[in-house]
Design a protein around this motif. Structure first.
Motif, short mmCIF file in Angstrom:
data_model
loop_
_atom_site.label_atom_id
_atom_site.label_comp_id
_atom_site.label_asym_id
_atom_site.label_seq_id
_atom_site.Cartn_x
_atom_site.Cartn_y
_atom_site.Cartn_z
N LYS A 1 -14.95 3.96 11.10
CA LYS A 1 -15.30 3.32 10.59
C LYS A 1 -15.60 2.08 11.47
O LYS A 1 -15.80 2.05 12.52
N SER B 1 -10.63 7.78 1.33
CA SER B 1 -11.78 7.62 2.26
C SER B 1 -11.00 7.47 4.05
O SER B 1 -11.89 8.07 4.29
N LEU B 2 -10.36 7.67 4.15
CA LEU B 2 -9.45 8.15 5.66
C LEU B 2 -9.38 9.97 5.98
O LEU B 2 -9.08 9.75 6.59
N CYS C 1 3.30 5.75 4.19
CA CYS C 1 1.92 6.28 4.60
C CYS C 1 1.96 5.65 3.05
O CYS C 1 1.79 6.92 1.94
N VAL C 2 0.84 4.84 2.78
CA VAL C 2 -0.17 4.64 1.02
C VAL C 2 -1.06 4.98 1.60
O VAL C 2 -2.32 5.02 2.43
N GLY C 3 -1.51 6.68 1.05
CA GLY C 3 -3.06 7.45 1.28
C GLY C 3 -4.35 5.71 0.46
O GLY C 3 -4.16 5.62 -0.52
N ASP C 4 -5.47 6.76 1.52
CA ASP C 4 -6.73 6.35 0.99
C ASP C 4 -7.50 7.24 1.10
O ASP C 4 -7.65 7.99 2.63
#
Length: 141
Positions: free
Chosen positions: A114, A67-68, A62-65
């Motif tokens: 989104k 905004s999610l 998991c590459v953290g975002d």
């Protein structure tokens, strides 16, 4: 009679040969309780009802975002760690022609999602559950 005896012995000989080949390649397997195939996660107290041990096949990189990231309080997670998807806006409308009838669809934007994640739903179902999404002006159009 000898030929019949030879024919009857051939399957027995083949069976013995196959058994010896299988025995040479067999090895004893050992299993660890956890080993290198499981991870134990440190979960917060609010997720205490989830078992913290996960098999590696269930985990993904998991590459953290940022905004999610959504706060559990804003979503309204129940005691069973589930929540209701609530539509907040109708983005588009279309009519699909099936073999014998027309079906009205609406593209619905769900809360905490989104625009790219909007889904097409049957207009009748959405109107029955969420009448606040439909205005009088929309019905005349």
């Amino acid at each position: 009679m000898e030929k019949v005896k030879v024919i009857q012995d051939r399957p027995k000989t083949a069976r013995i040969r196959q058994k010896s080949y299988a025995g040479m390649r067999r090895r004893e397997l050992e299993f660890d309780v956890v080993g290198n195939v499981a991870y134990e996660l440190e979960l917060t107290m609010s997720l205490g009802s989830i078992h913290p041990l996960f098999h590696v096949s269930m985990l993904m990189k998991c590459v953290g975002d940022p905004s999610l990231v959504v706060s559990i309080k804003n979503v309204g997670v129940s005691d069973f760690l589930s929540y209701e998807e609530v539509p907040i806006e109708i983005l588009d409308r279309q009519v699909r022609r099936l073999r014998t009838k027309d079906v009205s669809l609406v593209k619905v934007l769900l809360r905490n999602h989104k625009v790219e994640e909007a889904t097409w739903e049957a207009k009748e179902d959405i109107k029955a559950k969420y009448p606040f999404l439909f205005h009088v002006a929309d019905e005349e159009a």
